[in-house]
Design a protein around this motif. Structure first.
Motif, PDB file in Angstrom:
ATOM      1  N   ALA A  55       0.857  -1.210  -0.038  1.00  0.00           N
ATOM      2  CA  ALA A  55       0.048   0.172  -0.089  1.00  0.00           C
ATOM      3  C   ALA A  55       0.694   1.255  -0.105  1.00  0.00           C
ATOM      4  N   THR A  56       2.115   1.096   0.491  1.00  0.00           N
ATOM      5  CA  THR A  56       2.910   2.429   0.520  1.00  0.00           C
ATOM      6  C   THR A  56       3.595   2.734  -1.025  1.00  0.00           C
ATOM      7  N   HIS A  57       3.213   1.839  -2.044  1.00  0.00           N
ATOM      8  CA  HIS A  57       4.105   1.790  -3.249  1.00  0.00           C
ATOM      9  C   HIS A  57       3.055   2.157  -4.499  1.00  0.00           C
ATOM     10  N   VAL A  58       1.660   1.925  -4.182  1.00  0.00           N
ATOM     11  CA  VAL A  58       0.653   2.029  -4.999  1.00  0.00           C
ATOM     12  C   VAL A  58      -0.629   2.909  -4.569  1.00  0.00           C
ATOM     13  N   ASP A  59      -1.368   3.352  -5.505  1.00  0.00           N
ATOM     14  CA  ASP A  59      -2.496   4.096  -4.972  1.00  0.00           C
ATOM     15  C   ASP A  59      -3.623   3.320  -4.412  1.00  0.00           C
ATOM     16  N   CYS A  60      -3.909   2.059  -4.816  1.00  0.00           N
ATOM     17  CA  CYS A  60      -5.068   1.399  -4.159  1.00  0.00           C
ATOM     18  C   CYS A  60      -4.481   0.009  -4.218  1.00  0.00           C
ATOM     19  N   VAL A  61      -4.921  -0.667  -3.088  1.00  0.00           N
ATOM     20  CA  VAL A  61      -4.697  -2.378  -3.117  1.00  0.00           C
ATOM     21  C   VAL A  61      -6.094  -2.894  -2.741  1.00  0.00           C
ATOM     22  N   GLU A  62      -6.235  -3.739  -3.421  1.00  0.00           N
ATOM     23  CA  GLU A  62      -7.526  -4.694  -3.277  1.00  0.00           C
ATOM     24  C   GLU A  62      -7.136  -5.954  -2.368  1.00  0.00           C
ATOM     25  N   ALA A  63      -7.278  -6.071  -1.179  1.00  0.00           N
ATOM     26  CA  ALA A  63      -6.938  -6.991  -0.084  1.00  0.00           C
ATOM     27  C   ALA A  63      -8.163  -8.212  -0.345  1.00  0.00           C
ATOM     28  N   VAL A  64      -7.737  -9.149  -0.930  1.00  0.00           N
ATOM     29  CA  VAL A  64      -8.632 -10.070  -1.126  1.00  0.00           C
ATOM     30  C   VAL A  64      -8.360 -11.303  -0.496  1.00  0.00           C
ATOM     31  N   ASP A  65      -9.372 -11.975   0.213  1.00  0.00           N
ATOM     32  CA  ASP A  65      -9.212 -13.051   1.193  1.00  0.00           C
ATOM     33  C   ASP A  65     -10.531 -13.769   0.982  1.00  0.00           C
ATOM     34  N   GLN A  67     -11.575 -15.665   3.599  1.00  0.00           N
ATOM     35  CA  GLN A  67     -11.853 -15.655   4.744  1.00  0.00           C
ATOM     36  C   GLN A  67     -12.368 -14.093   5.601  1.00  0.00           C
ATOM     37  N   ALA A  68     -13.564 -13.912   5.707  1.00  0.00           N
ATOM     38  CA  ALA A  68     -13.853 -12.678   6.266  1.00  0.00           C
ATOM     39  C   ALA A  68     -13.351 -12.665   7.843  1.00  0.00           C
ATOM     40  N   ALA A  69     -12.993 -13.581   8.514  1.00  0.00           N
ATOM     41  CA  ALA A  69     -12.582 -13.768   9.626  1.00  0.00           C
ATOM     42  C   ALA A  69     -10.972 -12.943   9.499  1.00  0.00           C
ATOM     43  N   MET A  70     -10.253 -13.181   8.388  1.00  0.00           N
ATOM     44  CA  MET A  70      -8.993 -12.577   8.311  1.00  0.00           C
ATOM     45  C   MET A  70      -9.224 -11.168   8.010  1.00  0.00           C
ATOM     46  N   HIS A  71     -10.121 -10.702   7.500  1.00  0.00           N
ATOM     47  CA  HIS A  71     -10.613  -9.216   7.186  1.00  0.00           C
ATOM     48  C   HIS A  71     -10.807  -8.697   8.683  1.00  0.00           C
ATOM     49  N   ASP A  72     -11.531  -9.326   9.603  1.00  0.00           N
ATOM     50  CA  ASP A  72     -11.676  -8.919  10.863  1.00  0.00           C
ATOM     51  C   ASP A  72     -10.416  -8.738  11.459  1.00  0.00           C
ATOM     52  N   ARG A  73      -9.401  -9.642  11.499  1.00  0.00           N
ATOM     53  CA  ARG A  73      -8.191  -9.352  12.226  1.00  0.00           C
ATOM     54  C   ARG A  73      -7.367  -8.169  11.593  1.00  0.00           C
ATOM     55  N   TYR A  74      -7.584  -8.187  10.241  1.00  0.00           N
ATOM     56  CA  TYR A  74      -6.913  -6.978   9.811  1.00  0.00           C
ATOM     57  C   TYR A  74      -7.341  -5.531  10.288  1.00  0.00           C
ATOM     58  N   ARG A  75      -8.844  -5.508  10.450  1.00  0.00           N
ATOM     59  CA  ARG A  75      -9.302  -4.476  10.970  1.00  0.00           C
ATOM     60  C   ARG A  75      -9.012  -4.161  12.318  1.00  0.00           C
ATOM     61  N   GLU A  76      -8.880  -4.923  13.033  1.00  0.00           N
ATOM     62  CA  GLU A  76      -8.398  -4.960  14.562  1.00  0.00           C
ATOM     63  C   GLU A  76      -6.895  -4.231  14.403  1.00  0.00           C
ATOM     64  N   LYS A  77      -6.056  -4.738  13.531  1.00  0.00           N
ATOM     65  CA  LYS A  77      -4.635  -4.087  13.474  1.00  0.00           C
ATOM     66  C   LYS A  77      -4.713  -2.748  12.818  1.00  0.00           C
ATOM     67  N   GLY A  78      -5.644  -2.297  11.876  1.00  0.00           N
ATOM     68  CA  GLY A  78      -5.604  -1.119  11.449  1.00  0.00           C
ATOM     69  C   GLY A  78      -5.460  -1.141   9.909  1.00  0.00           C
ATOM     70  N   VAL A  79      -6.382  -0.825   8.956  1.00  0.00           N
ATOM     71  CA  VAL A  79      -6.239  -0.748   7.526  1.00  0.00           C
ATOM     72  C   VAL A  79      -5.984   0.538   6.987  1.00  0.00           C
ATOM     73  N   PRO A  80      -4.938   0.513   6.088  1.00  0.00           N
ATOM     74  CA  PRO A  80      -4.595   1.928   5.491  1.00  0.00           C
ATOM     75  C   PRO A  80      -5.760   2.310   4.679  1.00  0.00           C
TER      76      PRO A  80
END
Length: 184
Positions: A55-65, A67-80
């Motif tokens: 995400a620090t190198h491009v305009d937009c990253v589509e984070a595809v997973d 497992q919705a639970a992985m996205h939940d973990r990502y949200r806890e950490k903080g999503v750019p």
């Protein structure tokens, strides 16, 4: 093959900086040859370990997973702000034709490598766009990553990409992993 997904209960291990010894940010970003204005998909983004770096190198990253639970973990950490979480299988990507400038996959190719997934990837990556894949090699020791029986080698990945209409620019075996770069 596509055997399993990563256990969400072990997701904290995905944040281990030691993962960079298997794939550095430079190895992932450099072959993309994508402009800063690019939209890039991270296939099997998990908790966003590599997504954050990308995400620090491009305009937009589509984070595809898948497992919705992985996205939940990502949200806890903080999503750019320039990362969009997308719950989908690689074989059924919710993107328009030719809408992605590029895609990356780190240590997840073995989870989605099917003809259908590579065909859908070819549909959404624009002509000239690259896909950079680093995954556990079946030729590795098997001490880390999934069982060797669930892995592919660089040649296998090259065949998948070529059969889906990509031009394989590089397919290299490394100590425990392989690196494949394919251009649509």
């Amino acid at each position: 093959m596509a055997y399993h997904t990563y256990d969400v209960e072990r997701a904290d291990a995905l944040e281990d900086p030691d993962r960079f010894r298997y794939c550095s940010v430079e190895e992932l970003v450099s072959p993309l040859a994508a402009p800063e204005t690019a939209t890039v998909a991270d296939l099997g983004s998990g908790t966003g370990f590599y997504t954050d770096a990308l995400a620090t190198h491009v305009d937009c990253v589509e984070a595809v997973d898948v497992q919705a639970a992985m996205h939940d973990r990502y949200r806890e950490k903080g999503v750019p702000e320039n990362v969009r979480l997308v719950t989908a299988e690689v074989g059924d990507l919710p993107f328009a034709e030719d809408s992605l400038d590029a895609a990356v996959s780190t240590m997840t190719f073995h989870e989605f490598a099917t003809d259908a997934a590579l065909s859908d990837l070819a549909r959404v990556v624009r002509p000239g766009g690259r896909v950079v894949t680093v995954d556990w090699s079946r030729h590795g020791s098997g001490e880390s990553g999934p069982p060797r029986a669930e892995r592919f080698g660089a040649g296998d990945a090259a065949t998948f990409f070529a059969d889906a209409g990509f031009t394989v620019e590089r397919a290299t075996e490394r100590t425990e992993t392989f690196l494949a770069v394919a251009r649509r």
